[in-house]
Design a protein around this motif. Structure first.
Motif, PDB file in Angstrom:
ATOM      1  N   VAL A 118       0.852  -1.190   0.000  1.00 22.49           N
ATOM      2  CA  VAL A 118       0.000   0.000   0.000  1.00 22.49           C
ATOM      3  C   VAL A 118       0.884   1.235   0.000  1.00 22.49           C
ATOM      4  CG1 VAL A 118      -1.768   1.311   1.230  1.00 22.49           C
ATOM      5  CG2 VAL A 118      -1.839  -1.198   1.270  1.00 22.49           C
ATOM      6  N   GLU A 129       0.457   5.247   0.115  1.00 26.59           N
ATOM      7  CA  GLU A 129      -0.517   6.312   0.404  1.00 26.59           C
ATOM      8  C   GLU A 129       0.134   7.276   1.380  1.00 26.59           C
ATOM      9  OE1 GLU A 129      -3.130   8.898   1.272  1.00 26.59           O
ATOM     10  OE2 GLU A 129      -3.927   7.380  -0.103  1.00 26.59           O
ATOM     11  N   ARG A 148      -4.056   5.522   5.460  1.00 28.24           N
ATOM     12  CA  ARG A 148      -3.301   4.310   5.155  1.00 28.24           C
ATOM     13  C   ARG A 148      -3.436   3.272   6.274  1.00 28.24           C
ATOM     14  NH1 ARG A 148       1.777   6.282   4.693  1.00 28.24           N
ATOM     15  NH2 ARG A 148       2.624   5.425   6.626  1.00 28.24           N
ATOM     16  N   GLU A 149      -3.300   3.719   7.506  1.00 30.74           N
ATOM     17  CA  GLU A 149      -3.369   2.788   8.628  1.00 30.74           C
ATOM     18  C   GLU A 149      -4.759   2.182   8.766  1.00 30.74           C
ATOM     19  OE1 GLU A 149      -1.988   4.978  12.006  1.00 30.74           O
ATOM     20  OE2 GLU A 149       0.136   4.708  11.495  1.00 30.74           O
ATOM     21  N   GLU A 168       4.230  -1.077   3.287  1.00 33.43           N
ATOM     22  CA  GLU A 168       3.488   0.172   3.227  1.00 33.43           C
ATOM     23  C   GLU A 168       4.483   1.318   3.076  1.00 33.43           C
ATOM     24  OE1 GLU A 168       1.897   1.915   6.989  1.00 33.43           O
ATOM     25  OE2 GLU A 168       2.100  -0.149   7.736  1.00 33.43           O
ATOM     26  N   GLY A 177       4.819   5.893   2.124  1.00 30.94           N
ATOM     27  CA  GLY A 177       4.149   7.178   2.040  1.00 30.94           C
ATOM     28  C   GLY A 177       4.294   7.864   0.691  1.00 30.94           C
ATOM     29  N   ASP A 228      -1.884   5.157  -4.338  1.00 32.54           N
ATOM     30  CA  ASP A 228      -2.492   6.486  -4.386  1.00 32.54           C
ATOM     31  C   ASP A 228      -1.879   7.273  -5.544  1.00 32.54           C
ATOM     32  OD1 ASP A 228      -3.893   8.792  -3.699  1.00 32.54           O
ATOM     33  OD2 ASP A 228      -2.358   9.440  -2.284  1.00 32.54           O
ATOM     34  N   LYS A 257     -11.454   6.267  -3.652  1.00 30.92           N
ATOM     35  CA  LYS A 257     -11.039   6.177  -2.249  1.00 30.92           C
ATOM     36  C   LYS A 257     -12.214   5.980  -1.292  1.00 30.92           C
ATOM     37  CE  LYS A 257      -6.519   8.280  -1.782  1.00 30.92           C
ATOM     38  NZ  LYS A 257      -5.711   9.266  -1.055  1.00 30.92           N
TER      39      LYS A 257
END
Length: 222
Positions: A9, A11, A17-18, A35, A37, A59, A109
């Motif tokens: 992921v 994002e 995100r979490e 994950e 950012g 994203d 989203k």
């Protein structure tokens, strides 16, 4: 029992995100392994992995390296990772643009959790995902006024059997299901799919769906 699907992921909004990760990991066959950012951070983490994840939920709007830039890099250097875009933009032009760059699916989203799960499973099993609204828009023909469709002799080179395979792909049949329905081997179906990719210039199965709908090759009841 379903195969475990390893997910990444990317994002930049930490809270989103979490929460997103916490929700999708409620499903037993979903395993979030990475994950990040932004795209730069994601690619750094990918480069240190022995086995890349099956699917990336990406994203579009991120700092340093956005979703489009990340997609371009991954398609060149790590093409085995399938990509589902997460975006606040639901306009058809964004969908088509990202598919042309090689993504496998597109999610708003604000999508419901069951839709996210359906998208993950569909991209893993069939190679693409579009929701019903997107399919209706693509099938409506409106995009043909916005985008030049290259018809020339490409459509003439697509055989009857290839059209049959293409229609079943668009109707979300898996390769195994297509083989059984058309009394072909899985290898033969894969051969037809590869021929279609070469003839149409599509990057992946999602691109084939876009091509078929924009050129009125199939009619879907969506």
């Amino acid at each position: 029992m379903k195969h475990t699907i390893n997910i990444a992921v990317a994002e930049d909004q930490v809270l989103f995100r979490e929460c997103f990760i916490a929700n999708i990991q409620k499903f037993e066959h979903i395993n979030v392994v990475v994950e990040a950012g932004n795209g730069k951070e994601l690619i750094t983490r990918f480069s240190k992995m022995e086995k890349l994840p099956d699917i990336l939920l990406l994203d579009l709007s991120m700092p340093e390296m956005n979703g489009l830039e990340t997609t371009k890099y991954l398609k060149e250097h790590m093409p085995e990772v399938r990509i589902i875009v997460l975006s606040v933009h639901g306009d058809e032009k964004y969908v088509v643009s990202m598919v042309q760059h090689g993504v496998n699916g597109y999610l708003a989203k604000d999508a419901e959790l069951d839709t996210v799960l359906k998208a993950i499973d569909s991209v893993y099993e069939k190679g693409f995902f579009f929701n019903d609204t997107m399919l209706r828009g693509l099938q409506s023909g409106g995009l043909q006024k916005k985008y030049k469709i290259s018809r020339f002799n490409v459509l003439d080179t697509i055989t009857r059997r290839e059209r049959e395979v293409l229609e079943l792909i668009c109707k979300e049949f898996t390769t195994q299901e297509i083989a059984e329905k058309l009394f072909l081997s899985v290898r033969t179906v894969d051969g037809h799919r590869n021929n279609l990719l070469e003839k149409t210039g599509a990057r992946n199965t999602a691109g084939l769906v876009i091509f078929a709908l924009k050129n009125d090759l199939v009619s879907l009841d969506v």
